[in-house]
Design an enzyme around this catalytic site. Sequence first.
Site, PDB file in Angstrom:
ATOM      1  N   PRO A   7       0.753  -1.146   0.088  1.00  0.00           N
ATOM      2  CA  PRO A   7      -0.218  -0.086  -0.157  1.00  0.00           C
ATOM      3  C   PRO A   7       0.913   1.107   0.064  1.00  0.00           C
ATOM      4  O   PRO A   7       1.847   1.286   0.701  1.00  0.00           O
ATOM      5  CB  PRO A   7      -0.988  -0.208   1.505  1.00  0.00           C
ATOM      6  CG  PRO A   7      -0.175  -1.168   1.953  1.00  0.00           C
ATOM      7  CD  PRO A   7       0.732  -1.975   1.122  1.00  0.00           C
ATOM      8  N   HIS A   8       0.614   2.095  -0.924  1.00  0.00           N
ATOM      9  CA  HIS A   8       1.374   3.452  -1.141  1.00  0.00           C
ATOM     10  C   HIS A   8       0.609   4.625  -1.528  1.00  0.00           C
ATOM     11  O   HIS A   8      -0.360   4.455  -1.984  1.00  0.00           O
ATOM     12  CB  HIS A   8       2.501   3.082  -2.031  1.00  0.00           C
ATOM     13  CG  HIS A   8       1.923   2.744  -3.341  1.00  0.00           C
ATOM     14  ND1 HIS A   8       1.688   1.337  -3.841  1.00  0.00           N
ATOM     15  CD2 HIS A   8       1.886   3.461  -4.481  1.00  0.00           C
ATOM     16  CE1 HIS A   8       1.195   1.532  -4.928  1.00  0.00           C
ATOM     17  NE2 HIS A   8       1.221   2.575  -5.498  1.00  0.00           N
TER      18      HIS A   8
END
Length: 156
Positions: free
Chosen positions: A65-66
């Site tokens: 997740p970014h």
Amino acid sequence: MDICDVISVEDVVLDLKSEGKTRLLKDLAVLASRRIGIQAGEIVSVLSAREKLGSTGLGLGVAIPHAKMRGLTRPFGLFARLDAPCPFEAIDGQAVDLVVLLLMPEASPQEHLNVLARIARLLRDGEAVAGLRKAADAESLHRLLTEGKNRQAAVA
């Protein structure tokens, strides 16, 4: 910029409990908030917006997740090994047990992509991933992240 510049040993979490993707993102945001001083709610908001574009679950039990964060002055990463696999809507449908949270300053798009690419490349290395799953403690796991970075640099 190398992985060890983004993820410190203090940002390695082992046996994180998770009750699903939404709860996992909230828990990661709380941990990140303590380290970077940005409200957890803001972090959850940008991560959720990114996930709506498509899952950051890469497959083979790995997710990254970014997002870009307003107010962040330097890249921040957190590595979490979950206590049990968590459904994450990954591209292969498998639950994830290794998660790298990556938050980047809004003003550094190329740097964001370079760091994300390095982490993704490392997490596609079956030998490196197996080692990360078996590491006994945060220090050992962090060392494997760094060694993986060196092995990838030699290949690139």
